[in-house]
Enzyme design. Structure first.
Site, PDB file in Angstrom:
ATOM      1  N   SER A 164       0.867  -1.174   0.000  1.00  0.00           N
ATOM      2  CA  SER A 164       0.000   0.000   0.000  1.00  0.00           C
ATOM      3  C   SER A 164       0.902   1.221   0.000  1.00  0.00           C
ATOM      4  CB  SER A 164      -0.897   0.018   1.240  1.00  0.00           C
ATOM      5  OG  SER A 164      -1.549   1.271   1.389  1.00  0.00           O
ATOM      6  N   TYR A 176      -2.321  -1.150  10.530  1.00  0.00           N
ATOM      7  CA  TYR A 176      -2.378  -1.292   9.076  1.00  0.00           C
ATOM      8  C   TYR A 176      -1.064  -0.886   8.407  1.00  0.00           C
ATOM      9  CZ  TYR A 176      -3.966  -1.090   4.242  1.00  0.00           C
ATOM     10  OH  TYR A 176      -4.086  -1.288   2.893  1.00  0.00           O
TER      11      TYR A 176
END
Length: 319
Positions: A164, A176
């Site tokens: 990401s 995350y």
């Protein structure tokens, strides 16, 4: 002089474009193993590669996901159940793939499976909250890769890791970004290790796209659940209306951000798998290219200011 430089840049750009247009031959002999195919990027990629003629092995977490994918795919596509947090499940899938690919080996594994919750302020989370996400987003990527790496080395194939843009910068609390930073580090170390074996290791770093990972309602529900679990002392520090203000801010800031064109990411994945000369990194999404990545290179004092200036302040924040 300026025209000369411009001509050189243009020629280099054309050479790069031409080089990147070349695709690998014999797609029908190449097996691609994709994780997280129930929905989102993985689901679209499985269908796309199937139409291009690859032999797709799509792993799904649910039986429904397998059934729905088979309905719209050719006989070349096969599915397998996979829970990336369970070693036994990963081993069973690897054995199935080994039988399927035979002596050809596995052309590519695409580590796409991932989750975005739980996510919230760091001091709202427990170690189990961190472990839960790391098990899926990081340890799952590593274990799935290692389970089929001998087959990929045999085919001199590719490992495609979906990280990401938040593996390059951490704009919010929680596990995350930590998990995605880990994927980036694993990707870099594996790429250098596999270089002598002719195995290419590529990384996809998407920005905000409209998937379950960026579902605003899902993220808001996560904030609500975390709030209910934190100690009263922590609630007092943040203030009774903090949760509501955060929900409003999330809706204002992020509801318009996710890009609904998931094919931007799928096209990057396909290029990483099918191009003779793939890129080392792909950053699909205008927000990734023109905001998040440039921000990640800025001095910390600037990036911290830009990322926190509009944040909701806790009730007992230092003035």
């Amino acid at each position: 002089m300026f025209l000369y430089v411009l001509a050189v840049v243009a020629l280099l750009w054309l050479y790069r474009w031409y080089r990147e247009t070349k695709r690998v031959p014999n797609k029908s002999d190449k097996y691609v193993y994709i994780t997280g195919c129930d929905s989102g990027f993985g689901n679209l990629l499985a269908k796309h590669l199937d139409k291009l003629g690859f032999c797709v092995i799509a792993s799904c977490f649910t039986e429904k996901g397998e059934v729905e994918l088979k309905k719209v795919s050719s006989e070349r596509l096969s599915t397998v159940h996979l829970d990336v947090t369970k070693s036994d499940s990963i081993k069973r899938a690897a054995e199935f793939i080994k039988t399927k690919v035979g002596q050809k080996g596995l052309w590519s594994v695409v580590n796409n499976a991932g989750v975005s919750v739980p996510s919230g302020p760091c001091d709202w989370l427990t170690i189990d909250d961190y472990r839960q996400m790391l098990d899926v987003n990081l340890m799952g990527v590593i274990e799935v890769t290692m389970s089929v790496l001998p087959l990929i080395k045999k085919a001199r194939g590719r490992v495609v890791n979906v990280a990401s843009v938040f593996g390059r910068i951490s704009p919010f609390g929680g596990p995350y970004s930590i998990s995605k930073y880990g994927v980036e580090a694993f990707n870099d170390s594996l790429r250098r290790t596999m270089l002598p074996f002719g195995v290419k290791v590529l990384c996809i770093e998407p920005g905000f796209f409209k998937t379950s990972v960026t579902d605003i309602d899902l993220l808001k529900n996560c904030v609500d659940k975390l709030w209910e679990k934190i100690p009263q002392e922590t609630k007092d520090e943040y203030g009774i209306d903090y949760r509501h203000k955060v929900s409003v801010l999330m809706k204002e800031k992020f509801s318009h951000l996710p890009d609904s064109d998931l094919m931007k990411v799928v096209s990057c994945m396909e290029h990483a798998i099918a191009a003779v000369h793939p890129r080392t990194r792909y950053s699909p999404g205008w927000d990734a290219k023109f905001f998040w990545l440039p921000l990640s290179y800025m001095p910390t004092v600037i990036s911290d200011y830009l990322l926190t200036k509009d944040n909701v302040k806790p009730a007992k924040a230092v003035q």
